[in-house]
Write a protein that holds these residues in place. Sequence first.
Motif, PDB file in Angstrom:
ATOM      1  N   VAL A 110       0.851  -1.192   0.000  1.00  0.00           N
ATOM      2  CA  VAL A 110       0.000   0.000   0.000  1.00  0.00           C
ATOM      3  C   VAL A 110       0.884   1.238   0.000  1.00  0.00           C
ATOM      4  O   VAL A 110       1.767   1.375   0.844  1.00  0.00           O
ATOM      5  N   ARG A 111       0.677   2.106  -0.984  1.00  0.00           N
ATOM      6  CA  ARG A 111       1.343   3.415  -1.011  1.00  0.00           C
ATOM      7  C   ARG A 111       0.267   4.473  -1.218  1.00  0.00           C
ATOM      8  O   ARG A 111      -0.532   4.359  -2.165  1.00  0.00           O
ATOM      9  N   ASP A 112       0.215   5.455  -0.351  1.00  0.00           N
ATOM     10  CA  ASP A 112      -0.760   6.547  -0.468  1.00  0.00           C
ATOM     11  C   ASP A 112      -2.192   6.064  -0.672  1.00  0.00           C
ATOM     12  O   ASP A 112      -2.901   6.558  -1.559  1.00  0.00           O
ATOM     13  N   GLY A 113      -2.591   5.088   0.129  1.00  0.00           N
ATOM     14  CA  GLY A 113      -3.984   4.644   0.051  1.00  0.00           C
ATOM     15  C   GLY A 113      -4.317   3.823  -1.178  1.00  0.00           C
ATOM     16  O   GLY A 113      -5.480   3.648  -1.526  1.00  0.00           O
ATOM     17  N   ILE A 114      -3.270   3.319  -1.854  1.00  0.00           N
ATOM     18  CA  ILE A 114      -3.492   2.511  -3.053  1.00  0.00           C
ATOM     19  C   ILE A 114      -2.767   1.175  -2.897  1.00  0.00           C
ATOM     20  O   ILE A 114      -1.581   1.138  -2.543  1.00  0.00           O
TER      21      ILE A 114
END
Length: 462
Positions: A110-114
């Motif tokens: 998960v990076r920045d809510g993705i």
Amino acid sequence: MMDSVLCWADKNRDQFLAGLKKWLSIPSISAQPDHRGDVAAAAEWLRDEARSIGMNAEVVPTAGHPVVLITTPEGLAPKGAPHILIYGHYDVQPPEPLELWESPPFVPTVRDGILYARGAVDDKGQVHCHLSALTAWKQINGGFPCRISMIIEGEEEVGSPNFMSVVNARKDFFKTAKTLIISDTSIYSRDVPTLTYGLRGLVGTEMVLHGANTDLHSGAYGGTVANSGHALCEMVARLHDPQGRVTVPGFYDDVIPLTEKERQMWKQLPYSDEQFAKDLGVTELFGEVGYTTLERKYGRPTLEINGITCGYQGPGNKTVLPNRASCKITCRLVPGQDAEKIMDRLQEYLRRIKPAGVTMEFTYRTKGSPSCLTPLESPAMEAAGEAMKLAFGKMPVFKREGGSIPVPAWFKESLNIDSVLIGFGLPDDRIHAPNEKFELCQYYAGIKACAALYALLAEKLK
Ligand code: BES
Ligand code: MN
Ligand code: MN
């Protein structure tokens, strides 16, 4: 009741995400024989997860990869509640080229809510929306508002060659389903929730051209025998006319034209050719004259080269006259077109335009995936519309998709069951490409939509 289910689902997001990440870490690549064991492991993971929420679940073997069949035990749905069926797939596309992934395809990150991983949205993540929704219902209500079955296959990405054999072996069971719910598509855009009512079909082949019985020195032999690469390119160049139309005779004969109503409906969608081109990094768009981009993508048939192979591709120069050239070709089909007929016509045309001096063979022809259209108005569609509104804040609009899923047409044909295509992905999720993603807000809204959908279906289909 539904409110507390949705509330519990919201509070337990982290637990759902942790489960999905485990599933995504299993490389269930159906196309690659080396991953047979991983495909089986992903099926078993799903079976065990379903059992842990009190469902009956079994891994059904097929001639290829297994199908996971999940059913509602006696007592977990009200007597007389409608039977609804959910279809999806746990297999994924090959992740290559690996070097273009920012985090490895089977290390869900998960990076920045993705959430990034192969299969994040196509289709494990979307199947997981349903699993999570079922978990929430079971937790709060002790059972489900409908009698829910799930049939999740492991060969969608290779054309679902063995899926219907499982369905046909249990036809009496599946016949009782009132609707087939599929979450394997995307919404139109971030702020335009959508239901999909049509998919294009697909059929493919590989053409191989053979020249001399060996590669040849291009100095010693160039200008004396045909070059297979040139022959292939000549043929490929004759598959479209300058207006972007496919030149295969009869290709468009059976196409059911788009209705004025559909064309008007799609014109209402927020869309700009300029933005579309910019997002894709192209200077101009391409396609059949006389149709808008959305019309071409949703509702017109196409023919595409998917790969070409010929000659030396390594470093430096090599003066060779390659004796073999091949290309893979697929056609997207629309309602009215028959996969077999289109492939017959394509191969016949290729035989006719083959230049002299090379021989030709077709190494395979895929089992066709028929196109599908589902009714826009039905109790199940109404339920799906309201579920989308609850989860995404707006009533959905209707679109088709250019991609293919064979199962809805097969279910319609053999069991007369209509599908509802309710997907939660975004159009830029990079399905089949490096850095496939599922945005967590879409995942969580998807769980909500599924949880609401079951209650709404129970109401509307009773
Ligand atoms: N989920 C997709 C279908 C899809 C693609 C829906 C794009 C919406 C937009 C599905 O998993 C898929 O990739 N289908 C293949 C079929 C094939 C490999 C037999 C396709 O469309 O190429
Ligand atoms: Mn899919
Ligand atoms: Mn896919």
